[in-house]
Design an enzyme around this catalytic site. Structure first.
Site, PDB file in Angstrom:
ATOM      1  N   ASP A  26       7.756  15.908  50.870  1.00 34.32           N
ATOM      2  CA  ASP A  26       8.597  16.936  50.258  1.00 34.32           C
ATOM      3  C   ASP A  26       7.763  18.036  49.601  1.00 34.32           C
ATOM      4  O   ASP A  26       6.673  17.774  49.100  1.00 34.32           O
ATOM      5  CB  ASP A  26       9.512  16.264  49.218  1.00 34.32           C
ATOM      6  N   ASN A  74      19.505  17.171  56.168  1.00 29.38           N
ATOM      7  CA  ASN A  74      18.775  18.405  56.476  1.00 29.38           C
ATOM      8  C   ASN A  74      19.454  19.228  57.571  1.00 29.38           C
ATOM      9  O   ASN A  74      19.180  20.418  57.728  1.00 29.38           O
ATOM     10  CB  ASN A  74      17.311  18.116  56.857  1.00 29.38           C
TER      11      ASN A  74
HETATM   12  C1  IPE Z   1      14.045  14.620  51.741  1.00 29.65           C
HETATM   13  O1  IPE Z   1      13.726  15.868  51.204  1.00 29.65           O
HETATM   14  C2  IPE Z   1      13.963  14.650  53.230  1.00 29.65           C
HETATM   15  C3  IPE Z   1      12.638  14.859  53.814  1.00 29.65           C
HETATM   16  C4  IPE Z   1      11.516  14.989  53.161  1.00 29.65           C
HETATM   17  C5  IPE Z   1      12.607  14.887  55.251  1.00 29.65           C
HETATM   18  P1  IPE Z   1      14.850  16.920  50.795  1.00 29.65           P
HETATM   19  O2  IPE Z   1      14.120  18.100  50.258  1.00 29.65           O
HETATM   20  O3  IPE Z   1      15.771  17.132  51.917  1.00 29.65           O
HETATM   21  O4  IPE Z   1      15.617  16.119  49.649  1.00 29.65           O
HETATM   22  P2  IPE Z   1      16.486  16.640  48.422  1.00 29.65           P
HETATM   23  O5  IPE Z   1      17.512  17.573  48.976  1.00 29.65           O
HETATM   24  O6  IPE Z   1      15.561  17.339  47.479  1.00 29.65           O
HETATM   25  O7  IPE Z   1      17.052  15.398  47.808  1.00 29.65           O
HETATM   26  C1  IPE Z   2      10.182  19.003  53.042  1.00 28.81           C
HETATM   27  O1  IPE Z   2      10.055  20.193  52.367  1.00 28.81           O
HETATM   28  C2  IPE Z   2      10.520  19.212  54.499  1.00 28.81           C
HETATM   29  C3  IPE Z   2      11.869  18.788  54.871  1.00 28.81           C
HETATM   30  C4  IPE Z   2      12.777  18.335  54.054  1.00 28.81           C
HETATM   31  C5  IPE Z   2      12.228  18.892  56.263  1.00 28.81           C
HETATM   32  P1  IPE Z   2      11.289  21.001  51.796  1.00 28.81           P
HETATM   33  O2  IPE Z   2      11.719  21.992  52.835  1.00 28.81           O
HETATM   34  O3  IPE Z   2      12.353  20.098  51.305  1.00 28.81           O
HETATM   35  O4  IPE Z   2      10.608  21.764  50.584  1.00 28.81           O
HETATM   36  P2  IPE Z   2      11.213  22.039  49.140  1.00 28.81           P
HETATM   37  O5  IPE Z   2      11.730  20.750  48.604  1.00 28.81           O
HETATM   38  O6  IPE Z   2      12.293  23.052  49.314  1.00 28.81           O
HETATM   39  O7  IPE Z   2      10.050  22.561  48.352  1.00 28.81           O
HETATM   40 MG    MG Z   3      12.751  19.243  49.530  1.00 26.82          MG
END
Ligand code: IPE
Ligand code: IPE
Ligand code: MG
Length: 247
Positions: A26, A74
């Site tokens: 993340d 997602n």
């Molecule tokens: C969790 O991260 C999913 C992945 C890393 C693939 P998200 O960024 O989607 O999770 P939330 O929305 O902060 O809980």
């Molecule tokens: C993780 O990074 C990747 C996926 C969830 C696919 P994020 O896109 O959630 O990055 P943040 O949480 O917005 O920084």
């Molecule tokens: Mg995230």
């Protein structure tokens, strides 16, 4: 003296009690914002960090590494971001399968395949087939994965078996539930690492994480390194897991 991740490798060739590490990758978006870049660039840099995690896992001798790449939730992101992520995934598979295979790594994908495009399904089918006999480490990619989706699918499977008279309700136990999950042939994670500072599971391995240890390094995923992986492993090795029993 504390045991180091490196020591574990040299002394035993494997991490003993640490068989499965799972990572919630993340912070790509925040990394991009921090560097004044588009989110897509954060995801691209995040894909490079995957190599670091794999190297760290191989060097520590863990048998299973699961990476949470794309959650069922997602899919609710803007279409452009979903398409960037799927494009990156294709690029990653095209670029890395040969290397993974050469390194003796078996690839497994868990998640809802029916939501993925036909070309991605075909790529992952081929990659799984090609690497099926590899034994050095299993790399599990959780893609279009949601733990509640997985549990619902498992319940349906068990209910169908009951409806057909193949299974009686009182024979449903923890082992049967585990074996109806997509992770039926993968041990429960011992250690779950989530980067970016968030401290939640976000629908990841809910059943399997019953006795997992957690690590929340204060780092955004694109900045993740194999040294960071080893730090988490070393910290894990110093913990006392009790599984509810007396210490
Ligand atoms: C969790 O991260 C999913 C992945 C890393 C693939 P998200 O960024 O989607 O999770 P939330 O929305 O902060 O809980
Ligand atoms: C993780 O990074 C990747 C996926 C969830 C696919 P994020 O896109 O959630 O990055 P943040 O949480 O917005 O920084
Ligand atoms: Mg995230």
């Amino acid at each position: 003296m504390a045991t180091s991740a490196q020591q574990i490798v040299t002394e035993t060739g494997d991490a003993g009690a640490l068989s499965h590490v799972a990572i919630i990758m993340d912070g790509n978006g925040r990394w991009a914002t921090k560097h004044g870049k588009a989110r897509a660039q954060g995801h691209r840099k995040g894909a490079d960090a995957v190599r670091e995690a794999i190297e760290g896992a191989v060097e520590c001798g863990v048998q299973y590494l699961t990476l949470y790449a794309f959650s069922s939730e997602n899919w609710n992101r803007p279409a452009e971001e979903v398409s960037d992520l799927m494009g990156l995934l294709k690029l990653y598979l095209q670029r890395e399968i040969k290397t993974l295979h050469k390194q003796g790594i078996r690839l497994r994908i868990i998640g809802r395949r029916d939501r993925l495009s036909a070309d991605i399904i075909s790529m992952i089918d081929k990659a799984e087939e090609k690497t099926a006999a590899n034994t050095r480490m299993t790399l599990v990619i959780a893609l279009s994965y949601g733990s509640r989706d997985e549990i619902v699918a498992a319940m349906q499977k068990l209910a169908q078996a009951v409806a057909k008279g193949e299974l009686s309700p009182e024979d449903i136990n923890e082992a049967r539930v585990s074996s109806a999950l997509w992770t039926h042939d993968i041990p429960d994670p011992d250690l779950i690492i989530r980067t970016s500072g968030e401290q939640r599971l976000s629908n990841f391995l809910l059943w399997q994480a019953a006795y997992a240890e957690f690590s929340f390094p204060d780092i955004l995923w694109p900045d993740f390194t194999k040294a960071e992986f080893k730090l988490a492993v070393e910290d894990f090795l110093g913990r006392n897991r009790r599984f509810g029993a007396r210490p």
